[in-house]
Each structure stands twice: as C-alpha cells, then as structure tokens.
Design an enzyme around this catalytic site. Structure first.
Site, PDB file in Angstrom:
ATOM      1  N   TYR A 138       0.174  -5.490  11.869  1.00  0.00           N
ATOM      2  CA  TYR A 138       0.197  -4.936  10.503  1.00  0.00           C
ATOM      3  C   TYR A 138      -0.916  -3.898  10.409  1.00  0.00           C
ATOM      4  O   TYR A 138      -2.094  -4.230  10.323  1.00  0.00           O
ATOM      5  CB  TYR A 138       0.001  -6.069   9.494  1.00  0.00           C
ATOM      6  CG  TYR A 138      -0.032  -5.671   8.027  1.00  0.00           C
ATOM      7  CD1 TYR A 138       0.362  -4.408   7.583  1.00  0.00           C
ATOM      8  CD2 TYR A 138      -0.451  -6.580   7.059  1.00  0.00           C
ATOM      9  CE1 TYR A 138       0.335  -4.064   6.247  1.00  0.00           C
ATOM     10  CE2 TYR A 138      -0.483  -6.249   5.712  1.00  0.00           C
ATOM     11  CZ  TYR A 138      -0.092  -4.988   5.307  1.00  0.00           C
ATOM     12  OH  TYR A 138      -0.120  -4.649   3.968  1.00  0.00           O
ATOM     13  N   LYS A 166       4.157  -2.996  11.685  1.00  0.00           N
ATOM     14  CA  LYS A 166       4.425  -2.609  10.294  1.00  0.00           C
ATOM     15  C   LYS A 166       3.475  -1.463  10.025  1.00  0.00           C
ATOM     16  O   LYS A 166       2.251  -1.649   9.979  1.00  0.00           O
ATOM     17  CB  LYS A 166       4.161  -3.782   9.358  1.00  0.00           C
ATOM     18  CG  LYS A 166       4.084  -3.436   7.886  1.00  0.00           C
ATOM     19  CD  LYS A 166       4.163  -4.723   7.066  1.00  0.00           C
ATOM     20  CE  LYS A 166       3.462  -4.693   5.730  1.00  0.00           C
ATOM     21  NZ  LYS A 166       3.686  -3.534   4.889  1.00  0.00           N
TER      22      LYS A 166
HETATM   23  O1  MN9 Z   1       3.762  -3.669   2.099  1.00  0.00           O
HETATM   24  C1  MN9 Z   1       3.105  -2.169   0.512  1.00  0.00           C
HETATM   25  N1  MN9 Z   1       1.693  -1.978   0.576  1.00  0.00           N
HETATM   26  C2  MN9 Z   1       0.842  -2.508  -0.300  1.00  0.00           C
HETATM   27  C3  MN9 Z   1       3.609  -2.557   1.841  1.00  0.00           C
HETATM   28  O2  MN9 Z   1       1.199  -3.132  -1.272  1.00  0.00           O
HETATM   29  C4  MN9 Z   1      -0.601  -2.320  -0.018  1.00  0.00           C
HETATM   30  C5  MN9 Z   1       3.906  -0.971   0.023  1.00  0.00           C
HETATM   31  O3  MN9 Z   1       5.191  -1.452  -0.229  1.00  0.00           O
HETATM   32  C6  MN9 Z   1       3.333  -0.302  -1.211  1.00  0.00           C
HETATM   33  O4  MN9 Z   1       3.019  -1.276  -2.175  1.00  0.00           O
HETATM   34  C7  MN9 Z   1       4.309   0.681  -1.848  1.00  0.00           C
HETATM   35  C8  MN9 Z   1       3.681   1.390  -3.044  1.00  0.00           C
HETATM   36  O5  MN9 Z   1       2.662   2.269  -2.605  1.00  0.00           O
HETATM   37  O6  MN9 Z   1       4.745   1.586  -0.919  1.00  0.00           O
END
Ligand code: MN9
Length: 294
Positions: A138, A166
């Site tokens: 990740y 990821k």
């Molecule tokens: O898992 C998410 N990252 C975080 C990935 O929440 C830090 C993304 O889905 C973001 O929330 C999304 C909005 O910026 O892209």
C-alpha cells in the site's frame, strides 16, 4: 490461501462508529451489504485509511475483519490492510485474516519515522513470510512521505508472495514504468479522481473510498476505459470528479457517511480525533447526495 483472481473494483471499506467511538456492528454490516448489493463491487479493502484503521486497537481491527468476512462470505474478494508501526501487530493480524479466509493482505509502507528501504523491505518480508497468503503493497506517499522507486518495486517483488501494489499517487510516469517492467504484478489505482488515466495505463483494478457511494460510476469508467471508449469514460469521470470535489470540500469520510445514511445505511460517525459533523456539514452532504444520486 485462496486462489481468487484479485482484479477489479474494491471499496476501501468505511466503518460505522457510534457517538462514543465504538464500532457499530449493525451499521458496518449494512455498509458491507450496500457495497455488494448496490455498488456491485468486486471486493472490499478492509482496514485501510478509509476504515480509520490507524485510530483503532488490535481487538477492534480484528472485530472489523471478522464482521466484514462474516457479512461478505465468499461473494466478493477481500483484502485486509494490516500495516502498522507495530510489526508484531501486523504479523498477528496477517495470521488472523489468513485464518479467516481473506484473499490477500496489504500493508501500508511504515510511516512517521524515516525508514531506509532495507528496513521497508524487511517489514514486508517479515509480515508476509509468516503466513500462507499474498501481499499487496500500500503506497500512499502523500500521507506517509515514502516513495518507492521502480527499482525498489523490483527488489520487493523478488519475494514471490508480494504480488502487487495499491498505488495511491498521481505519478503516472512511475505507474507506466512499473506497468511495463512488472507486467505480471497487480496495480490497483488508489485515487478515485484519477481512475481514467490509471485505467488507460493498464491498471488491474482500483481501490477507493468514494466507491462506497459512487461504485456504479467507478465501474463504468473502468470498463469503458478498458474497452477503449475513452470519451464516454471521460464524461463519467467528469461527473464523478464533480462529486468527489464536493465531497472533499465538505470533509471526505464524514460526507461519505452522511451520503450512506441518505441511502438508508447506518454509517454512523467518525472516530476521534476525526471531528464531529456540524449541522452545516450534514446539510451540505445531504445536498451532495441528492445532486448526484437522486
Ligand atoms: O483508498 C483513498 N485514499 C484515502 C484510497 O482515503 C486517503 C482514495 O479513495 C481517496 O479517498 C479518494 C479521494 O481523494 O480518491
């Protein structure tokens, strides 16, 4: 270990908490069901940033892994994020979720301290070598401050149990380079607002917070892009990014939770130190839901 194909669209699972910060089990089960039945995701990424995982105790993390598995059964793929600054906890959780039947493990790059790459590599090997499972790295440099280079991915991938990443970053040059260099390793796009360019570059799937609410559009973008229908995919990415921009401006996880409430899901509130939702936040979130989903 399961042999499930891991490709596809995953929600980074939101967790329902009550006002005292306790896990709301019924609400969590409803979020899982909503993702499967309404958002039609291929899988769930449990225990990530979106799950407020880094705010929780080991026992709470285990309970969330258990509930998600119990509710999802074998209907969709499940990836468990077990990364932690406490590597003993990571190893314990890796065993726990492997016994539960999780299809893969993921671990955030260790954060806060400035670890050397040798230490990071040792962290991944230590966690995954203790279990019969697969590891998805990740990588989220904007929160961890840790970047992994193309060559370093190659070093990590020397361990055959480390099967992908990821990739929550906007570095499409690096994304293209690792796509070409490691064609057999999985890449999941991590920024929902950049799904289309990531799909064009050939990622295997995506993992995102906003899919808990906007999963249908996310799948459309991904599938249209894979089919080469870029203009159609872009139209949906535009609407999606209007939604994401509104959500980010109003507070990411809180707004998604209120949207789920509007969809009839008891998504609860966030856990401290995340703030309470003001009346204004709630009203704005309801308007956002109405604008994009009614
Ligand atoms: O898992 C998410 N990252 C975080 C990935 O929440 C830090 C993304 O889905 C973001 O929330 C999304 C909005 O910026 O892209």
């Amino acid at each position: 270990m399961t042999n499930r194909d891991l490709k596809g669209i995953y929600s980074a699972l939101l967790v329902s908490f009550d006002k005292d910060g306790n896990i709301n089990e019924k609400g969590l089960r409803q979020i899982v069901r909503h993702n499967i039945d309404v958002c039609k995701v291929d899988g769930l990424y449990v225990g990530g940033s979106t799950g407020e995982n880094f705010l929780l105790s080991t026992a709470e993390k285990k309970r969330i892994f258990e509930i998600a598995k119990d509710e999802a059964k074998n209907d969709i793929a499940l990836i468990a994020q077990v990364g932690s600054l406490n590597i003993k906890e990571s190893c314990e959780l890796a065993k726990f979720v492997t016994d539960l039947g999780y299809d893969a493990i993921s671990a955030v790059t260790p954060f806060y301290y400035k670890f050397s790459f040798k230490e990071i590599k040792d962290y991944y090997n230590t966690i995954i070598d203790g279990v019969d499972n697969r590891m998805i790295i990740y990588s989220i440099p904007f929160l961890t401050g840790t970047n992994i280079t193309k060559e370093q991915f190659g070093e990590l991938y020397q361990n055959k149990k480390i099967v992908g990443v990821k990739f929550t970053a906007g570095d499409f040059y690096l994304l293209e380079r690792i796509r070409k260099e490691y064609p057999d390793h999985l890449i999941f796009a991590g920024f929902d607002e950049m799904m289309l360019p990531a799909a064009v570059l050939g990622v295997d799937g995506a993992i995102g917070s906003t899919f808990n609410v906007n999963g249908i559009r996310a799948r459309q973008i991904f599938e249209l892009a894979k089919a080469g229908k870029i203009q159609e995919a872009l139209e949906i990415q535009h609407v999606t990014n209007d939604f994401i921009t509104d959500v980010l401006n109003n507070g990411l996880y809180g707004t998604l939770k209120v949207c789920l409430q509007e969809a009839g899901v008891d998504a609860g509130v966030c856990r401290k130190p995340m703030g309470e939702f003001s009346e204004e936040t709630i009203e704005n979130a309801k308007k956002i839901y109405a604008k994009y989903f009614k």
